[in-house]
Design a protein around this motif. Structure first.
Motif, short mmCIF file in Angstrom:
data_model
loop_
_atom_site.label_atom_id
_atom_site.label_comp_id
_atom_site.label_asym_id
_atom_site.label_seq_id
_atom_site.Cartn_x
_atom_site.Cartn_y
_atom_site.Cartn_z
N PHE A 150 -7.80 -2.59 -3.82
CA PHE A 150 -8.28 -2.60 -2.44
C PHE A 150 -9.78 -2.27 -2.39
O PHE A 150 -10.56 -2.96 -1.75
CB PHE A 150 -7.48 -1.60 -1.62
N ASN A 155 -4.69 0.80 -4.82
CA ASN A 155 -5.88 1.35 -4.18
C ASN A 155 -7.14 0.84 -4.86
O ASN A 155 -8.13 0.51 -4.19
CB ASN A 155 -5.87 2.87 -4.25
N GLN A 172 -1.32 10.23 -3.27
CA GLN A 172 -1.96 9.08 -3.90
C GLN A 172 -2.34 7.99 -2.89
O GLN A 172 -3.00 7.03 -3.25
CB GLN A 172 -1.03 8.47 -4.95
N LEU A 173 -1.90 8.14 -1.63
CA LEU A 173 -2.27 7.13 -0.64
C LEU A 173 -3.78 7.16 -0.43
O LEU A 173 -4.41 8.21 -0.51
CB LEU A 173 -1.57 7.40 0.69
N LEU A 174 -4.32 5.98 -0.16
CA LEU A 174 -5.78 5.84 -0.10
C LEU A 174 -6.41 6.81 0.88
O LEU A 174 -7.39 7.49 0.58
CB LEU A 174 -6.14 4.40 0.27
N GLN A 175 -5.84 6.91 2.09
CA GLN A 175 -6.44 7.77 3.11
C GLN A 175 -6.39 9.23 2.67
O GLN A 175 -7.32 10.00 2.93
CB GLN A 175 -5.76 7.57 4.47
N ASN A 190 2.35 11.48 0.51
CA ASN A 190 2.01 11.06 -0.84
C ASN A 190 0.51 11.24 -1.06
O ASN A 190 -0.31 10.58 -0.41
CB ASN A 190 2.42 9.60 -1.02
N PHE A 240 0.81 -1.22 0.00
CA PHE A 240 0.00 0.00 0.00
C PHE A 240 0.84 1.26 0.00
O PHE A 240 0.33 2.34 -0.25
CB PHE A 240 -0.93 0.01 1.21
N THR A 241 2.15 1.16 0.31
CA THR A 241 2.95 2.38 0.44
C THR A 241 3.90 2.57 -0.73
O THR A 241 4.86 3.32 -0.60
CB THR A 241 3.75 2.34 1.75
N VAL A 242 3.68 1.92 -1.85
CA VAL A 242 4.55 2.17 -3.01
C VAL A 242 4.32 3.61 -3.48
O VAL A 242 3.30 4.23 -3.16
CB VAL A 242 4.26 1.19 -4.16
N SER A 243 5.27 4.11 -4.28
CA SER A 243 5.21 5.54 -4.61
C SER A 243 4.01 5.87 -5.49
O SER A 243 3.47 6.96 -5.42
CB SER A 243 6.50 5.97 -5.29
N ASP A 244 3.56 4.94 -6.34
CA ASP A 244 2.37 5.20 -7.13
C ASP A 244 1.33 4.10 -6.85
O ASP A 244 1.25 3.11 -7.57
CB ASP A 244 2.71 5.24 -8.62
N PRO A 245 0.54 4.26 -5.79
CA PRO A 245 -0.35 3.18 -5.38
C PRO A 245 -1.72 3.20 -6.06
O PRO A 245 -2.69 2.67 -5.51
CB PRO A 245 -0.48 3.40 -3.87
N ASN A 285 9.06 5.41 7.29
CA ASN A 285 8.32 5.64 6.06
C ASN A 285 7.98 7.12 5.97
O ASN A 285 7.18 7.62 6.74
CB ASN A 285 7.05 4.77 6.10
N GLN A 326 6.48 8.58 3.54
CA GLN A 326 5.58 8.81 2.43
C GLN A 326 4.21 9.30 2.84
O GLN A 326 3.30 9.33 2.02
CB GLN A 326 5.39 7.51 1.65
N ILE A 349 -6.44 10.30 -0.51
CA ILE A 349 -7.45 10.48 -1.55
C ILE A 349 -8.82 10.69 -0.91
O ILE A 349 -9.58 11.60 -1.27
CB ILE A 349 -7.48 9.27 -2.50
N PRO A 408 -6.62 0.58 4.55
CA PRO A 408 -5.72 -0.58 4.57
C PRO A 408 -5.14 -0.80 5.97
O PRO A 408 -5.07 0.13 6.77
CB PRO A 408 -4.62 -0.19 3.59
#
Lengths: 340, 188
Positions: free
Chosen positions: A131, A128, B152-155, B150, A119-124, B145, B147, B157, A294
């Motif tokens: 998920f 997502n 783009q992380l689900l939370q 970021n 879930f923590t890759v740079s372009d998720p 971590n 990130q 977004i 997640p």
């Protein structure tokens, strides 16, 4: 292909129902579907025949390496098992050759390079989506299990994942409940079922089956039976992709996450009625909505409560039974007539 | 007063220093304490990332920081600094590493030279708070971590979408109010 399926299903019917008329309760239908799924999976494994080796070039931590795996048998999950426990638990999707997103439990077919994505890759982005899609799938499973035996639960469908809408959804037909408004307690129960299912850390299995077998598996669910031919036609190889969580089988294009324990904080937030048009074959559906994060995501309770409040509103995704109308509780017959 | 300010005699460290040193009980007394810390500092310079008990890590970190600061300030032609490096680094090849590798690495940095992170505690253990002590800029993969920002992380977004929707409703409310005010004015 066809012969063993017919044989299996007829023998199964012989055991379950001696009568000629087919009628299955929800529970029996689930058992039967899961049984057929397992048999077909076993059959496909046996059909692999002579085991051939493929080379999988793994890229990532702790270091790049080459794994020699079995064609059509080994999955990215098996590759992860050669690395560490952390890889098996946290990997959500596999990325083959840097382009194709592959389920963790789908057998590899060719020599390829493999990256494991969490879930923590740079372009998720794809992670997502997988998920959110899996959350819908598990929501269908938990709605199936939550109701009493007297209430028939017929899963209809769920649309493609749209995270920005704030909730994942599943449209479900409850023919014996014409006017149901869930209480807060009932929503809590649904959420609890969801959590119980996710805590079991069950793998989400994938299987491609022929159209006939898919029809056979979903024989008691008229919605799915109607959808299957068009799904099979839209697929290049004419097959239907099935996913199984615990003993619940569902149709989806995928890809899905690796196992249910990757769903962390989760709440089933609301159930809305969708009213159909007079032409549609179903009068109404219930749209089950929820929101999830997640595993490992720490979000403070206030922020999470904002997400819950938002997920309570009716999701604006297109209604399957009233695709051109407003997704609301009332139909605007006059408006439609005026525009037409 | 002609006396120099004490704080200006020694380079100021970039980490927090507790007011009292730790005694770190040892049968050999204060000398035993120093020997322990020398071992830790040597290990830190050698491996660049070590895991150990919190007390010892925190104590050794101060000496390591001081040693690097002195090396940067005075260079390798300064006798006291060289003696100090010779005392703290038990393996003599590390003296070369200090002046040839670490000094160039940290010359232009404006943060501390080391980093200390809490490590998970072993189960059913007491009084062993574990710590990871590392030199910054080491070649290992990062431990934390970074990130969380970021988008783009689900939370993120989900939260962004919620924020956007909230603003849209507010704008709609404002637009309605503007319309009302204009309607009221002519009647007044």
């Amino acid at each position: 292909m066809k012969k063993p399926v017919m044989y299996l299903s007829s023998s199964l019917f012989g055991k379950l129902l001696p009568r000629s008329k087919r009628y299955l309760s929800t529970k029996e239908a689930i058992e039967r579907r899961s049984h057929l799924f397992n048999l077909e999976k076993k059959r496909q494994l046996e059909n692999v025949g002579r085991i051939e080796k493929i080379e999988v070039n793994y890229k990532g931590v702790p270091k790049d390496c080459t794994l020699v795996m079995n064609r059509n048998i080994s999955t990215p999950y098996d590759c992860a098992k050669h690395l560490t426990q952390w890889h098996t638990e946290s990997s959500v999707l596999a990325l083959l050759d840097g382009t194709i997103h592959w389920d963790m439990h789908r057998p590899l077919t060719e020599n390829c390079t493999l990256e494991l994505q969490n879930f923590t890759v740079s372009d998720p982005h794809q992670v997502n989506k997988a998920f959110w899609r899996s959350c819908s799938l598990v929501l269908g499973a938990c709605a199936t299990v939550a109701f009493k035996d007297t209430v028939a639960v017929k899963l209809h469908s769920f649309p493609g994942p749209d995270i920005r809408s704030g909730s994942f959804i599943y449209d479900i037909d409850l023919p014996s409940l014409p006017d149901w408004k869930p209480t807060q307690q009932e929503l809590h129960t649904l959420s609890a079922e969801y959590v119980m299912l996710s805590r079991k850390a069950l793998p989400i299995e994938r299987l491609e089956v022929s159209e006939e077998l898919a029809l056979e598996m979903f024989v008691e669910n008229e919605h799915k039976t109607k959808q299957i031919p068009s799904i099979a036609r839209s697929n290049a190889n004419g097959k239907v992709t099935l996913y199984k969580v615990d003993k619940y089988v569902d149709i989806s294009k995928g890809p899905m996450i690796s196992h249910t324990a990757q769903i962390g904080k989760v709440s089933v937030t609301s159930v809305h009625q969708l009213v159909g048009t007079p032409e549609s074959d179903v009068n109404q559906l219930y749209r089950f909505q929820g929101v999830a994060l997640p595993t490992g995501v720490v979000l403070n309770h206030f922020a999470y409560s904002i997400l819950i409040e938002r997920a309570k509103k009716l999701n604006p995704a297109r209604s399957p039974i009233n695709p051109f109308g407003e997704p609301s509780h009332t139909t605007h017959k006059e408006n439609i007539a005026a525009t037409a | 007063m002609n006396q120099a300010e004490v704080t200006k005699l020694v380079s100021k460290l970039r980490i927090k220093i507790p007011p009292k040193h730790r005694k770190m009980s040892s049968p050999e007394g204060p000398e035993g304490r120093m020997n322990k810390l020398r071992k830790t500092v040597t290990g830190l310079f050698k491996y660049e990332r070590i895991e150990l008990n919190h007390n010892r890590a925190d104590e050794a970190r101060q000496y390591a920081e001081r040693l690097i600061a002195e090396a940067i300030n005075h260079g390798d032609c300064h006798k006291p600094t060289m003696e100090m490096a010779d005392y703290w680094l038990l393996e003599k090849e590390l003296v070369h590493k200090l002046f040839k590798v670490l000094v160039p690495r940290y010359e232009n940095s404006n943060t501390a030279y080391t980093r200390m992170l809490r490590a998970p505690r072993p189960e059913y253990s007491y009084n062993t708070e574990k710590t990871v002590l590392e030199l910054r800029g080491n070649p290992y993969p990062p431990l934390h971590n970074k990130q969380a920002n970021n988008r783009q992380l689900l939370q993120n977004i989900l939260l962004d979408a919620a924020k956007y929707e909230y603003r849209q409703t507010k704008y709609a409310e404002m637009a309605e109010n503007i319309g009302k005010n204009e309607q009221e004015k002519p009647s007044v």
